[in-house]
Design a protein around this motif. Structure first.
Motif, short mmCIF file in Angstrom:
data_model
loop_
_atom_site.label_atom_id
_atom_site.label_comp_id
_atom_site.label_asym_id
_atom_site.label_seq_id
_atom_site.Cartn_x
_atom_site.Cartn_y
_atom_site.Cartn_z
N ARG A 153 0.91 -1.17 0.16
CA ARG A 153 -0.10 -0.10 -0.08
C ARG A 153 0.75 1.34 -0.07
O ARG A 153 0.46 2.18 -0.01
N SER A 154 2.34 1.20 0.07
CA SER A 154 2.92 2.21 -0.05
C SER A 154 3.10 2.93 -1.62
O SER A 154 2.71 2.17 -2.72
N PRO A 155 3.22 4.19 -1.65
CA PRO A 155 3.15 5.01 -2.95
C PRO A 155 4.38 4.42 -3.80
O PRO A 155 5.30 3.71 -3.32
N MET A 156 4.22 4.63 -5.12
CA MET A 156 5.26 4.41 -6.10
C MET A 156 6.83 4.96 -5.63
O MET A 156 7.68 4.31 -5.73
N SER A 157 6.64 6.17 -5.00
CA SER A 157 7.65 6.90 -4.72
C SER A 157 8.55 6.14 -3.74
O SER A 157 9.93 6.27 -3.55
N PHE A 158 8.05 5.40 -2.81
CA PHE A 158 8.45 4.58 -1.70
C PHE A 158 9.45 3.54 -2.54
O PHE A 158 10.77 3.40 -2.13
N PHE A 159 9.08 2.89 -3.31
CA PHE A 159 9.71 1.96 -4.07
C PHE A 159 10.85 2.36 -4.84
O PHE A 159 12.00 1.90 -5.23
N GLU A 160 10.70 3.52 -5.34
CA GLU A 160 11.75 4.29 -6.13
C GLU A 160 12.83 4.82 -5.35
O GLU A 160 14.20 4.90 -5.76
N ARG A 161 12.67 4.92 -4.14
CA ARG A 161 13.86 5.52 -3.17
C ARG A 161 14.43 4.43 -2.27
O ARG A 161 15.37 4.53 -1.45
N THR A 162 13.49 3.12 -2.29
CA THR A 162 13.84 2.18 -1.32
C THR A 162 14.62 1.05 -2.23
O THR A 162 13.72 0.30 -2.91
N PRO A 163 15.95 0.55 -2.24
CA PRO A 163 16.37 -0.53 -2.98
C PRO A 163 15.61 -1.70 -2.65
O PRO A 163 15.29 -2.11 -1.31
N SER A 164 15.33 -2.61 -3.71
CA SER A 164 14.58 -3.94 -3.58
C SER A 164 15.39 -4.62 -2.60
O SER A 164 14.69 -5.57 -2.26
N GLY A 165 16.80 -4.82 -2.54
CA GLY A 165 17.58 -5.49 -1.56
C GLY A 165 17.27 -5.35 -0.11
O GLY A 165 17.13 -6.15 0.58
N ASN A 166 16.81 -4.14 0.16
CA ASN A 166 16.50 -3.71 1.47
C ASN A 166 15.19 -4.53 1.91
O ASN A 166 14.94 -5.09 3.01
N LEU A 167 14.18 -4.52 0.83
CA LEU A 167 12.85 -5.09 0.90
C LEU A 167 13.08 -6.45 1.22
O LEU A 167 12.49 -7.30 1.73
N VAL A 168 13.55 -7.14 0.14
CA VAL A 168 14.03 -8.80 0.21
C VAL A 168 14.58 -9.03 1.46
O VAL A 168 14.43 -10.31 2.17
N ASN A 169 15.49 -8.19 2.02
CA ASN A 169 16.11 -8.52 3.25
C ASN A 169 15.10 -8.68 4.38
O ASN A 169 15.18 -9.57 5.29
N ARG A 170 14.08 -7.94 4.17
CA ARG A 170 13.25 -7.83 5.41
C ARG A 170 12.50 -8.90 5.58
O ARG A 170 12.08 -9.86 6.55
N PHE A 171 11.93 -9.37 4.09
CA PHE A 171 11.19 -10.57 3.80
C PHE A 171 11.89 -11.89 4.18
O PHE A 171 11.18 -13.00 4.28
N ALA A 172 13.23 -12.04 3.83
CA ALA A 172 13.99 -13.08 4.02
C ALA A 172 14.57 -13.18 5.22
O ALA A 172 14.23 -13.96 6.17
N LYS A 173 15.62 -12.38 5.58
CA LYS A 173 16.45 -12.49 6.76
C LYS A 173 15.71 -12.16 8.08
O LYS A 173 15.73 -12.76 9.22
N GLU A 174 14.95 -11.15 7.84
CA GLU A 174 14.49 -10.63 9.18
C GLU A 174 13.33 -11.52 9.63
O GLU A 174 12.95 -11.83 10.85
N MET A 175 12.48 -11.91 8.61
CA MET A 175 11.12 -12.86 8.90
C MET A 175 11.84 -14.26 9.12
O MET A 175 11.20 -14.87 10.20
N ASP A 176 13.07 -14.81 8.79
CA ASP A 176 13.61 -16.05 9.10
C ASP A 176 13.98 -15.90 10.87
O ASP A 176 13.94 -16.81 11.53
N THR A 177 14.41 -14.66 11.26
CA THR A 177 14.97 -14.33 12.73
C THR A 177 13.48 -14.46 13.56
O THR A 177 13.54 -15.08 14.51
N ILE A 178 12.74 -13.91 13.05
CA ILE A 178 11.25 -13.85 13.89
C ILE A 178 10.60 -15.34 13.60
O ILE A 178 10.23 -15.63 14.81
N ASP A 179 10.88 -15.93 12.83
CA ASP A 179 10.32 -17.43 12.61
C ASP A 179 10.85 -18.21 13.50
O ASP A 179 10.29 -19.10 14.26
N SER A 180 12.28 -18.23 13.44
CA SER A 180 13.05 -19.47 14.21
C SER A 180 13.98 -18.94 15.52
O SER A 180 14.05 -19.72 16.44
N VAL A 181 14.54 -17.67 15.21
CA VAL A 181 15.52 -17.44 16.40
C VAL A 181 14.90 -16.59 17.73
O VAL A 181 15.03 -17.18 18.95
#
Length: 1184
Positions: free
Chosen positions: A941-969
């Motif tokens: 639900r974020s506007p397009m400007s959010f995706f243009e100033r946020t590298p996709s690696g940051n978002l992938v990192n949230r959905f991959a590494k940070e969620m893995d920490t919340i799931d398991s650690v």
């Protein structure tokens, strides 16, 4: 030999080096004095044993050699020698045995005063030499580290900080800075040279290459392996012997450094059993009223010294393990990145970006976590064997009942491990699918926004996430059963042992000495029995990751010899293909066939054909991107490539054009002018220094294509492969580019140019036209020749003539809007770092996590924890009352009643353990579901400007590494933290009840503990944030590289991009390494607090021995020995940062709600009034 080949410079003589040399010479003199004394005794007709001559002679020569070694190491630049440290430590341990013997001998008989005096001086000098060897000398002259303003501790203590206590001077400075203000990147130490990628990665690659070469070549097609990685994990290969062993390559690479930790672990395991033996001596001391008081004080002091030495060695062990894990992660990420640059197109189909990112984040972390505790595989059985040996000495054959209980639990744990592996495979498959879909969504987010598909894709992601959580829930049930069996294992072993002991013979009395020494041993037994299933589970997870990584690293690579590179001169042809047959996969039918073409140097060749005829594939074949089935390909000179879809780096526009080449101002401006970029530079706010967003989000399609073309032109290569670069630009801009760049009068007029195009106006100026149909070159010739033939080329002209006319008007119409449309977000490129603010993790983060779990479930979990620990306290107190029961006629009358209540309390503990394990695991899953859904909704639900100033690696990192920490650690650490917290509180209560005088000390130690922990946490959280922020650019750069591998290979820039990736990994590890040191700093000091509690409990028990029963004293000290488990609260605060980072996107701006948009369209409809009117937007600017 090692020092001769690793000269680090020259160290000037310092006071420390003089002291080391002086101590060495004094030891040499002491030894020779003993030799001369022995000769003097012989001259006076006294009998002197040969050992008094041989032993000091050999020792004297050894000390002289050690002194010379100190000077030689100084001349070779060794600041602190690990060899000398081990030598002095072993010499001191050997002398300690003699020291004890001489004390015992002096009590029983007359001794030689000379030899005793010289030996005590010798022993004191050895101790001084050991202390001096732990200190580091000054930096060598002309050393690179001298120029480093923030040196790593390894350069201060080159033996890697012999003990953590000597880390105070280097780590305290950083932590003090972190306590005063938020840490910044400039405050971090430089990474040690041996921990950097350029040192670690080549070692692993060399071992892996050797392993691959060991395997005999397979006759079958290698393409069989290019299937889904998760399927390979489930379906076992029938021929295991034909697979290279990645595990063996990892062992050969990292075992030499890691084996040092085995020595530390062995020493720590042995010291662990000193505590129960000292407890036994203390109980005997309390029971013996005639024993002198100094014995009790000596035992208390000895207990303090042993526990402190054990703590230091344990933390040194952890330091080595964590550094080994850090190097392993660096090597794995580097190997994955390098492999991704060379895998074939067929292999890339089975390894998507999401899967490879998971390999770099989750799987690499699995290896890192396992290395820390892998030694428990041999250490746990050793601790169990030693504990059972001492239990046998204490209780006799009754301990066999406890052994039987442990043996019965092994098959249960084996079944759990097998099921866990199955669930792990399924979970990783779901995780790969989820990250793959998220990556595709983020790459095409503009399309999703335009078509309002966000909620539809949210449901697809949520469905995959639900499947993932179902597997996690099953694993949680298994984990609850595992926790139940192994947490209760020590108690069941104790219960069965005590039961058999008191029941097989009425005369077997369970007194305080037997009960609490055994209880202390059972508590020691608790750790290996608890850790072993966790280590087995981690090994199962790591084995899954190991197979996934091996499959990826074994993928087929591009053929290095598919394109020949002849030297300049010789043939007049720049490009030649003879009988060429090419395919994207060896298992598929050829895409290009029967290709025969020769292109002279400096010619302009146009390649035309219908869509799907193989034009782009022809360029890929010339680049070596396709599998060459037959024939030969020759390309003379360097190559530049402009792909059909422009590949833009997340860098400045200037860096995108220069592309790592040497800056030539005059040539640069000519290229910019020729590629029609001059007007664009005037529009950009910072000119060519404007930061271009990820995938060129703030450039239009035409601008991206012109930047891509300018990059190729600037690099000044011999051969240019241009894949329809003019299709995305306006007609007049395309004409300008052709005239000034590609055409006969352009900048590239002397170069060989292969131009794929549909533009008919450019064909007459081409020297040669290639017509492609269904993967074959059907016609070759000039424009006029082919036009006269009335063949496939003439048909192509008729089809595209009308299309070109209609497209031209549309392009001119939309050009100005595209510029305005895409430049509105240029100001967003302020920083890629997301946040580094705040000293404290706010309590709201903890409350958010508890709210995600559910208030009711949180309270139930807390009650289960409380019940378990109260029952455990009462069971042990009941045992102390049992041991104080009077003995009547050689037996204890109430032993059956005592045993029954003790067993009932144990069963109740088991129920409570199962309850809290289930509730915390299910609560963790509920929290994971809620946090993931919230983040997914907030991001979409974020506007397009959010995706243009946020590298996709940051978002992938949230959905991959940070969620893995919340799931398991986090759920696991919460269980450990709550268990540790209640254990510490319970231990303090027992100690206070037994020895109330400890109340004078515990408040002071509590304040010290609180201050040390707060002091640590302030820096620890900031280091965790810096590490998390520096992790995202690794994935961003990797995703960017995967999209442009063909361009990188075409320009030959692989080494530069590998270097860039290595730098980003090193930058991340630069923030991770201080966290390791800070963790050990905290552990040493908190364990010191625990050791103080142990020693004061023993000391006050000695002082109050007349009023203290042996049972209560044994209970007090056995609990005090467990108090050193205070560290976990810091780990909770460190890892809860993952929740904070996930919750961060809830505060970003969101799009306008849908009802407002609907109101706008209703108003618009009322204005138009249904009269067929149209709306014209003139000079309008808008944003998503």
């Amino acid at each position: 030999m090692y020092m001769r080949s690793h000269n680090r410079g020259y160290i000037c003589m310092s006071h420390l080096n003089k002291a080391k040399t002086a101590v060495g010479f004094l030891l040499w003199i002491i030894c020779w004095l003993d030799v001369f004394y022995s000769f003097w005794e012989r001259s006076h007709s006294r009998n002197v044993a040969a050992v008094h001559l041989v032993s000091p002679t050999l020792l004297g020569l050894t000390m002289l050699l050690a002194t010379l070694m100190v000077q030689y190491e100084r001349m070779k630049g060794v600041q602190s020698s690990g060899i000398m440290l081990i030598f002095w430590l072993l010499a001191l341990l050997c002398a300690s045995v003699t020291f004890r013997s001489k004390i015992l001998q002096a009590q029983d008989q007359a001794v030689s005063g000379w030899r005793y005096t010289t030996f005590y001086v010798y022993y004191a000098l050895l101790l001084l030499a050991l202390v001096l060897s732990c200190l580091s000398d000054q930096m060598p002259l002309f050393s690179q580290a001298v120029k480093d303003p923030v040196r790593p501790p390894h350069t201060v203590f080159s033996f890697g900080c012999a003990t953590d206590i000597f880390l105070w001077s280097v780590s305290f400075r950083m932590m003090l800075t972190g306590y005063k203000r938020p840490l910044e990147e400039k405050d971090l130490w430089s990474l040690n040279p041996e921990d950097r990628s350029h040192c670690v990665v080549p070692q692993l690659l060399r071992r892996w290459t050797a392993e691959c070469h060991k395997q005999p070549p397979h006759g079958e097609n290698k393409e069989v392996r290019a299937v889904e990685e998760s399927e390979i994990l489930i379906v076992k290969s029938p021929k295991k012997s034909g697979e290279p062993s990645l595990l063996w390559a990892l062992c050969l690479t990292f075992a030499p450094h890691f084996l040092v930790s085995c020595l530390y672990k062995l020493i720590q395991d042995i010291l662990m059993f000193v505590g129960p033996e000292i407890l036994r001596l203390l109980i005997l001391f309390v029971n013996d009223p005639d024993a002198p008081s100094w014995q009790g004080y000596f035992y208390a002091a000895l207990l303090f010294v042993c526990t402190c030495v054990q703590s230091l060695i344990l933390q040194r062990y952890f330091h080595v393990c964590f550094v080994s894990g850090m190097r392993l992660r660096t090597a794995v990420i580097g190997a994955i990145y390098r492999k991704a640059l060379v895998i074939s197109s067929a292999a890339r189909r089975s390894s998507t970006v999401g899967e490879i990112v998971n390999l770099m984040s989750v799987d690499a972390q699995r290896f890192m976590d396992l290395v820390t505790y892998i030694n428990m595989i041999w250490s746990a059985p050793l601790q169990v064997v030693l504990a059972l040996y001492f239990l046998w000495e204490n209780l006799g054959p009754s301990v066999l009942a406890g052994v039987a209980v442990m043996v019965l639990m092994v098959p249960i744990n084996a079944v759990i491990a097998m099921k866990t592996k199955t669930y792990q495979v399924a979970q990783m498959k779901n995780k790969d699918s989820r990250i793959k879909l998220m990556n595709e969504m983020l790459n095409g987010i503009k399309v999703l926004k335009l078509y309002a598909w966000e909620m539809a894709f949210k449901e697809k992601v949520s469905q995959i996430r639900e499947n993932e959580l179902k597997v996690l829930k099953k694993a949680a049930y298994l984990g609850a059963v595992s926790t139940f069996t192994w947490v209760c294992a020590p108690f069941l072993v104790a219960l069965s042992t005590f039961s058999v002991y008191v029941l097989i013979d009425d005369q077997n009395v369970l007194d305080a000495e037997k009960a609490f020494v055994s209880l202390a041993l059972f508590n020691i037994l608790r750790f290996p029995l608890n850790m072993l299933p966790m280590v087995i589970s981690s090994m199962v997870q790591a084995s899954v990751s190991l197979k996934r990584l091996r499959v990826f690293l074994s993928h087929e690579e591009l053929q290095e010899d598919s394109v020949e590179r002849p030297t300049a001169g010789g043939s007049p042809y720049s490009i030649s293909i003879e009988d060429g047959v090419f395919s994207w996969s060896r298992s598929e039918s050829p895409t290009l066939k029967r290709l025969n073409v020769r292109i002279p140097e400096g010619s302009l060749v146009a390649v035309v054909g219908h869509v799907g005829s193989g034009k782009s594939s022809l360029l890929s074949a010339l680049l070596g991107e396709m599998d060459k089935m037959e024939g030969s390909v020759s390309v003379k000179g360097s190559v530049a490539y402009v792909p059909q879809q422009a590949w833009i780096l997340n860098a400045t526009l200037k860096n995108n054009i220069v592309f790592g080449q040497k800056r030539k101002e005059a040539w640069y401006h000519r290229v910019v002018e020729a590629c029609a970029l001059h007007q664009d530079l005037e529009i950009l706010p910072a000119g060519d220094e404007t930061e271009i967003g990820e995938k060129g989000v703030n450039l239009s399609g035409g601008q991206k294509q012109r930047v891509s073309l300018a990059r190729a032109v600037y690099c000044d290569r011999s051969v240019y492969l241009l894949d329809d670069p003019l299709s995305a630009v306006d007609a007049h801009v395309g004409k300008h580019i052709f005239d000034y760049v590609i055409g006969p009068q352009g900048l590239l007029k002397d170069k060989t140019r292969i131009l794929v195009t549909h533009g008919l106006s450019y064909l007459p100026q081409a020297h040669l036209v290639l017509v492609m149909v269904d993967g074959e070159i059907t016609e070759v010739g000039s424009y006029q020749q082919l036009k006269e033939k009335e063949g496939a080329f003439a048909e192509f002209l008729r089809m595209y003539a009308a299309n070109e006319q209609s497209e031209e008007t549309g392009k001119n119409h939309g050009r100005y809007l595209a510029w305005n449309d895409h430049f509105f977000c240029v100001q967003m490129m302020q920083s890629n770092a997301l946040w580094e603010d705040g000293l404290l993790v706010k309590l709201s983060v903890f409350f958010s996590y508890l709210k995600a779990i559910g208030v009711l479930l949180s309270i139930i979990s807390l009650l289960f924890f409380l019940s378990h620990n109260l029952l455990s306290l009462f069971a042990n107190y009941w045992l102390s009352l049992w041991t104080d029961d009077p003995v009547v006629n050689g037996t204890q009358p109430n032993r059956l009643m005592r045993l029954g209540v003790y067993g009932a309390l144990g069963v109740s503990q088991g129920v409570a353990v199962c309850g809290y394990s289930l509730s915390v695991s299910i609560g963790g899953i509920l929290a994971s579901r809620f946090l993931h859904q919230s983040m997914l909704f907030d991001v979409l639900r974020s506007p397009m400007s959010f995706f243009e100033r946020t590298p996709s690696g940051n978002l992938v990192n949230r959905f991959a590494k940070e969620m893995d920490t919340i799931d398991s650690v986090i759920p696991m650490i919460l269980k450990m933290f709550m268990g540790s917290l209640f254990n510490v509180v319970g231990s303090c209560i027992i100690i206070l009840v037994a020895t109330p005088m400890v109340a004078l000390i515990i408040p002071f130690l509590g304040v010290l503990y609180f201050f040390v922990q707060r002091f640590y946490v302030a820096s620890s959280r900031q280091l965790k944030r810096l590490e998390s922020v520096s992790r995202s650019p690794i994935y961003t750069h990797f995703s960017e590289t995967l999209l442009g591998t063909s361009v990188i290979r075409a320009f030959g820039e692989q080494e530069r991009f590998i270097h860039e990736s290595d730098q980003r990994v090193d930058h991340n590890q630069k923030a991770y390494y201080p966290g390791i040191v800070a963790n050990r700093w905290l552990a040493v000091r908190l364990e010191f607090v625990g050791n103080c509690i142990v020693s004061f409990a023993a000391l006050f028990a000695v002082l109050a021995r007349e009023s203290l029963s042996p049972g209560i004293m044994g209970l007090s000290i056995s609990y005090a020995l467990q108090v050193c488990t205070l560290l976990m609260s810091s780990d909770v605060e460190t890892n809860i940062v993952a929740v904070e980072r996930v919750k961060e996107y809830s505060d970003t701006e969101k799009e306008v709600h849908k009802p407002k948009v609907e109101v706008f369209f209703k108003m618009l409809q009322s204005w138009v009034g249904g009269r067929g009117s149209c709306i014209s937007c003139i000079n309008m600017r808008a944003t998503f």
